[in-house]
Enzyme design. Structure first.
Site, PDB file in Angstrom:
ATOM      1  N   ARG A 181       6.555   1.435   4.932  1.00 59.51           N
ATOM      2  CA  ARG A 181       6.621   1.954   5.976  1.00 59.51           C
ATOM      3  C   ARG A 181       8.301   1.338   6.492  1.00 59.51           C
ATOM      4  NH1 ARG A 181       2.254   0.323  10.088  1.00 59.51           N
ATOM      5  NH2 ARG A 181       3.653  -0.340  11.760  1.00 59.51           N
ATOM      6  N   ASP A 214       0.828   8.325   6.290  1.00 55.88           N
ATOM      7  CA  ASP A 214       0.126   8.464   6.083  1.00 55.88           C
ATOM      8  C   ASP A 214      -0.423   9.760   5.703  1.00 55.88           C
ATOM      9  OD1 ASP A 214      -0.987   5.883   6.301  1.00 55.88           O
ATOM     10  OD2 ASP A 214      -2.071   6.332   8.601  1.00 55.88           O
TER      11      ASP A 214
END
Ligand code: F6P
Length: 340
Positions: free
Chosen positions: A273, A125
């Protein structure tokens, strides 16, 4: 020296490279022993740790995920959690911990000010203050960009609107950078509520005047201007964070309804991810892992290491845990960003 090492929060590419750097530097330069705790602070509270040898970290620089496992457990949220952390320090005779984590992990560290900890920032993020980039972010941007490129060609062939939802929680960094790199026509970020009518107008105008397809990148945390579109509340996860996801589908549906254009939604999800880190994240993880150990060797605790420009810096953990670092207006308001 005896150091406890853990990875907390959501995984990301580059965690293993950081673990490798800490263990190698401890062995080769500092003369420290590193004990790996499994599954973040849960492992510390349970008190079981294994010594990490140089052999065990061989070949880890390119491997995704974390060999230590991870969890979002926060000791301060259980009645005896912090006492159990202190007990583990005593039992293993630790000088302190190196905690590789994101916002939640830094918050957990800040809630235990008397426990000696050095933080290492990781999260796709990129929402941690005190560093330009957190470990994993550049890999996520690269993956998202490549996937947007793939949407581009099929959008063009079918003359469709392709809405692509990316991760990032309350920060629009992935949406901003992958959106610009992927030449998105509209980018919707959490930092700037969008007006669906303006988005529809922009897409329609492009279809009439430029090309008959559009790419709309939507950050999972994006939200409409209040009162302009219905968005259901998100369910909460076990740590009380909203489990985001779904705003892209609503945007795709609204665009189809408002301008009668065929639209499709692609949610990139956890592929952002997964897998191997890009070179940048391998280097960042290595530099931050070494820097964390250097601070520990100097007896500096309660800080997070970060990199600003090419300079390694430290910031008080309490400061970085205070608020997420979101995209500033100077970036989301750039003409090329086309927020709506
Ligand atoms: O914080 C990293 C992140 O991948 C966010 O971008 C996303 O909202 C969240 O974690 C997903 O969490 P989970 O793995 O619990 O689904």
């Amino acid at each position: 020296m005896r150091i406890g090492l853990l990875t907390g929060g959501g995984d990301c590419p580059g965690l293993n490279a950081a673990i490798r750097a800490v263990v190698r530097h401890a062995h080769d330069e500092i003369g420290a022993t590193v004990y790996g705790f499994r599954d973040g602070w849960r492992g510390v509270m349970e008190g079981t740790a294994d010594e990490l040898t140089r052999d065990e970290v061989r070949g880890l620089v390119s491997r995704g995920g974390t060999i230590l496992g991870t969890s979002g457990v926060q000791p301060s949220r259980t009645s005896d959690g912090i006492d159990r952390v202190r007990e583990t320090i005593a039992v293993h005779r630790l000088d302190g911990f190196i905690a590789i984590g994101g916002e939640g992990t830094m918050g957990a560290c800040a809630a235990m000010p008397d426990v000696p900890i050095i933080g290492v920032p990781k999260t796709i993020d990129n929402d941690i203050a005190g560093t330009d980039h957190s470990i994993g972010f550049q890999t996520a941007v690269q993956i998202a960009t490549e996937l947007i490129d793939r949407l581009y060609s099929t959008a063009e062939s079918h003359q469709r609107v392709m809405v692509c939802e990316v991760m990032g929680r309350s920060a629009g960094w992935i949406g901003l950078e992958a959106g610009i790199a992927g030449a998105a026509d509209v980018i919707l970020l959490p930092e700037h509520p969008f007006d669906i009518e303006l988005v529809a107008r922009r897409v329609k105008q492009r279809m009439l005047e430029e090309r008959r397809f559009s790419i709309v990148v939507v950050s999972e945390g994006a939200s409409p201007v209040p009162g302009t579109m219905d968005v259901p509340d998100y369910p909460l996860d076990e740590n009380g964070w909203p489990r985001l996801g779904g705003i892209g589908s609503l945007v795709a549906r609204e665009l189809a309804a408002r301008i009668g254009v065929e639209s499709r939604i692609t949610v990139l999800g956890h592929v952002q991810r997964g897998g191997s880190p890009v070179a940048y994240d391998r280097v960042l993880a290595t530099r931050l892992g070494i820097a964390a150990l250097e601070e520990a060797a100097r007896g500096v605790w309660g800080v997070m290491v970060g990199m600003i420009g090419q300079r390694l810096v430290t910031s008080p953990i309490a400061e970085v845990a205070a608020a997420p670092r979101t995209v500033p207006e100077t970036l989301w308001s750039l003409p090329q960003v086309l927020c709506d």
